[in-house]
Design a protein around this motif. Structure first.
Motif, mmCIF file in Angstrom:
data_model
loop_
_atom_site.group_PDB
_atom_site.id
_atom_site.type_symbol
_atom_site.label_atom_id
_atom_site.label_comp_id
_atom_site.label_asym_id
_atom_site.label_seq_id
_atom_site.Cartn_x
_atom_site.Cartn_y
_atom_site.Cartn_z
ATOM 1 N N HIS A 1 -20.961 -10.827 5.051
ATOM 2 C CA HIS A 1 -20.911 -9.408 5.433
ATOM 3 C C HIS A 1 -21.746 -8.568 4.452
ATOM 4 O O HIS A 1 -21.671 -8.782 3.231
ATOM 5 C CB HIS A 1 -19.462 -8.917 5.423
ATOM 6 C CG HIS A 1 -19.270 -7.637 6.183
ATOM 7 N ND1 HIS A 1 -19.701 -6.419 5.700
ATOM 8 C CD2 HIS A 1 -18.710 -7.387 7.398
ATOM 9 C CE1 HIS A 1 -19.410 -5.471 6.568
ATOM 10 N NE2 HIS A 1 -18.823 -6.026 7.607
ATOM 11 N N PRO A 2 -22.512 -7.588 4.951
ATOM 12 C CA PRO A 2 -23.401 -6.806 4.069
ATOM 13 C C PRO A 2 -22.692 -5.842 3.123
ATOM 14 O O PRO A 2 -23.364 -5.176 2.332
ATOM 15 C CB PRO A 2 -24.293 -6.042 5.062
ATOM 16 C CG PRO A 2 -23.484 -5.958 6.319
ATOM 17 C CD PRO A 2 -22.715 -7.248 6.379
ATOM 18 N N LYS A 3 -21.364 -5.760 3.174
ATOM 19 C CA LYS A 3 -20.695 -4.862 2.233
ATOM 20 C C LYS A 3 -20.579 -5.466 0.828
ATOM 21 O O LYS A 3 -20.218 -4.772 -0.116
ATOM 22 C CB LYS A 3 -19.299 -4.466 2.740
ATOM 23 C CG LYS A 3 -18.325 -5.609 2.915
ATOM 24 C CD LYS A 3 -16.949 -5.068 3.338
ATOM 25 C CE LYS A 3 -15.989 -6.164 3.762
ATOM 26 N NZ LYS A 3 -16.239 -6.618 5.138
ATOM 27 N N TRP A 4 -20.866 -6.769 0.690
ATOM 28 C CA TRP A 4 -20.717 -7.438 -0.600
ATOM 29 C C TRP A 4 -22.051 -7.576 -1.334
ATOM 30 O O TRP A 4 -23.123 -7.336 -0.769
ATOM 31 C CB TRP A 4 -20.124 -8.833 -0.413
ATOM 32 C CG TRP A 4 -18.878 -8.914 0.409
ATOM 33 C CD1 TRP A 4 -18.677 -9.678 1.531
ATOM 34 C CD2 TRP A 4 -17.638 -8.218 0.187
ATOM 35 N NE1 TRP A 4 -17.411 -9.503 2.018
ATOM 36 C CE2 TRP A 4 -16.751 -8.609 1.220
ATOM 37 C CE3 TRP A 4 -17.199 -7.304 -0.768
ATOM 38 C CZ2 TRP A 4 -15.460 -8.118 1.311
ATOM 39 C CZ3 TRP A 4 -15.914 -6.808 -0.677
ATOM 40 C CH2 TRP A 4 -15.056 -7.208 0.341
ATOM 41 N N SER A 5 -21.952 -8.040 -2.567
ATOM 42 C CA SER A 5 -23.118 -8.482 -3.336
ATOM 43 C C SER A 5 -23.169 -10.005 -3.241
ATOM 44 O O SER A 5 -22.139 -10.652 -3.053
ATOM 45 C CB SER A 5 -22.995 -8.052 -4.794
ATOM 46 O OG SER A 5 -22.754 -6.664 -4.880
ATOM 47 N N GLU B 1 -27.583 -6.902 -4.199
ATOM 48 C CA GLU B 1 -26.592 -5.983 -3.646
ATOM 49 C C GLU B 1 -26.751 -5.808 -2.141
ATOM 50 O O GLU B 1 -27.855 -5.592 -1.633
ATOM 51 C CB GLU B 1 -26.731 -4.601 -4.314
ATOM 52 C CG GLU B 1 -26.255 -4.551 -5.752
ATOM 53 C CD GLU B 1 -24.753 -4.699 -5.879
ATOM 54 O OE1 GLU B 1 -24.042 -4.366 -4.911
ATOM 55 O OE2 GLU B 1 -24.291 -5.153 -6.937
ATOM 56 N N LYS B 2 -25.614 -5.909 -1.454
ATOM 57 C CA LYS B 2 -25.516 -5.524 -0.042
ATOM 58 C C LYS B 2 -26.538 -6.215 0.863
ATOM 59 O O LYS B 2 -27.023 -5.645 1.837
ATOM 60 C CB LYS B 2 -25.670 -4.001 0.098
ATOM 61 C CG LYS B 2 -24.815 -3.189 -0.874
ATOM 62 C CD LYS B 2 -23.337 -3.503 -0.720
ATOM 63 C CE LYS B 2 -22.480 -2.684 -1.672
ATOM 64 N NZ LYS B 2 -22.468 -3.146 -3.052
ATOM 65 N N LYS B 3 -26.832 -7.483 0.556
ATOM 66 C CA LYS B 3 -27.758 -8.252 1.381
ATOM 67 C C LYS B 3 -27.360 -9.720 1.295
ATOM 68 O O LYS B 3 -27.370 -10.306 0.207
ATOM 69 C CB LYS B 3 -29.200 -8.061 0.906
ATOM 70 C CG LYS B 3 -30.228 -8.777 1.774
ATOM 71 C CD LYS B 3 -31.632 -8.515 1.246
ATOM 72 C CE LYS B 3 -32.673 -9.235 2.092
ATOM 73 N NZ LYS B 3 -34.042 -9.020 1.564
ATOM 74 N N THR C 1 -30.228 0.364 -7.204
ATOM 75 C CA THR C 1 -30.280 0.110 -5.764
ATOM 76 C C THR C 1 -29.841 1.386 -5.066
ATOM 77 O O THR C 1 -28.715 1.838 -5.253
ATOM 78 C CB THR C 1 -29.343 -1.047 -5.374
ATOM 79 O OG1 THR C 1 -29.714 -2.233 -6.095
ATOM 80 C CG2 THR C 1 -29.425 -1.313 -3.881
ATOM 81 N N TYR D 1 -25.798 -0.734 -10.311
ATOM 82 C CA TYR D 1 -24.695 -1.671 -10.163
ATOM 83 C C TYR D 1 -24.654 -2.621 -11.354
ATOM 84 O O TYR D 1 -25.665 -2.849 -12.030
ATOM 85 C CB TYR D 1 -24.855 -2.482 -8.875
ATOM 86 C CG TYR D 1 -24.696 -1.686 -7.598
ATOM 87 C CD1 TYR D 1 -23.443 -1.459 -7.059
ATOM 88 C CD2 TYR D 1 -25.803 -1.179 -6.921
ATOM 89 C CE1 TYR D 1 -23.293 -0.740 -5.874
ATOM 90 C CE2 TYR D 1 -25.668 -0.461 -5.744
ATOM 91 C CZ TYR D 1 -24.411 -0.246 -5.225
ATOM 92 O OH TYR D 1 -24.262 0.464 -4.062
ATOM 93 N N TYR E 1 -11.296 -1.922 0.849
ATOM 94 C CA TYR E 1 -12.478 -1.062 0.897
ATOM 95 C C TYR E 1 -12.292 0.172 1.772
ATOM 96 O O TYR E 1 -13.043 1.130 1.643
ATOM 97 C CB TYR E 1 -13.713 -1.849 1.335
ATOM 98 C CG TYR E 1 -13.551 -2.646 2.603
ATOM 99 C CD1 TYR E 1 -13.772 -2.068 3.844
ATOM 100 C CD2 TYR E 1 -13.186 -3.982 2.548
ATOM 101 C CE1 TYR E 1 -13.611 -2.788 4.997
ATOM 102 C CE2 TYR E 1 -13.030 -4.730 3.706
ATOM 103 C CZ TYR E 1 -13.246 -4.127 4.929
ATOM 104 O OH TYR E 1 -13.085 -4.857 6.075
#
Length: 239
Positions: free
Chosen positions: A142-146, A161-163, A196, A201, A230
């Protein structure tokens, strides 16, 4: 000595809704606030450690959050006031610099996650492997994580981050074998503008360590051992 920093400045922690008049961090599940759940895994630490909490001024004025923190973690908690938003968790944690010694081990964690782990065992693993920076990871895309990227020899070569560059996501847990190392890496990330979307971060420190030849490792846990609150929907699902 071990020092644990919990940054609590993010605006999302203090979100309210039409159904929730109190901020997310103070919402309760089975009689415990989200903040209490975030502190549960620290009870497994056997070593003596310093506890530092960095929170915005308005949270104490409106919700007396300092009293809540001290009731939950103890009167010896160090509380740092922030009047304005920072440029990210990396910058927030630097505000605690006067409270650590250079040789302290340092953990930076989060106030809106639940980790069902033995933290002392994780720390011991990092110590035994002479890790400079230790992470905790789990499976997700999921893109909400690092995310962690590894090479063919399974060594960590980058965090993003986020990818979803892999299926190995990162929990909000960063172990540094020395506080001076964190300070050095954070300063380097700031000087190089390693942000970012204009946010600094903590992952930027990890990448600086990799570039510097540091030893970075991750303790992989089961998905059932990690939960992130979250948003309010995530809180309802956990309950």
């Amino acid at each position: 000595m071990l020092t644990i920093i919990t940054p609590m400045v993010g605006e999302d922690l203090y979100q309210t809704s039409s159904e929730n008049s109190f901020p997310k961090i103070l919402n309760e599940i089975d009689g415990k606030t989200i903040f209490e759940y975030s502190q549960c895994y620290l009870k497994s630490i056997e070593d003596n450690y310093n506890k530092i909490y960095i929170r915005p001024n308005f949270s104490n004025q409106q919700y007396m959050i300092d009293n809540i923190i001290q009731r939950i973690v103890g009167e010896d908690a160090i509380l740092i006031n922030v009047n304005n938003n920072t440029a990210g968790a990396l910058c927030t944690c630097l505000l605690a610099a006067e409270y650590w010694d250079d040789d302290d081990e340092l953990i930076i964690t989060s106030s809106d996650q639940y980790l069902d782990i033995n933290c002392q065992s994780v720390i011991n693993e990092f110590r035994e492997s002479n890790t400079d920076i230790g992470l905790i990871s789990f499976s997700s895309v999921h893109p909400k994580w690092s995310y962690i990227k590894r090479d063919d020899s399974n060594s960590i070569i980058e965090v993003v981050e986020k990818k979803a560059i892999s299926d190995e996501a990162m929990a909000s847990f960063f172990y540094f074998n020395k506080a001076s190392l964190f300070f050095k890496l954070a300063k380097s990330a700031l000087l190089k503008s390693r942000s970012t979307n204009n946010i600094f971060y903590l992952s930027a420190c990890v990448n600086e360590a990799i570039l510097d030849g540091g030893v970075v490792s991750a303790k992989i846990i089961e998905n059932k051992e990690y939960y992130n609150f979250y948003d309010f929907n995530a809180i309802n699902r956990f309950s």
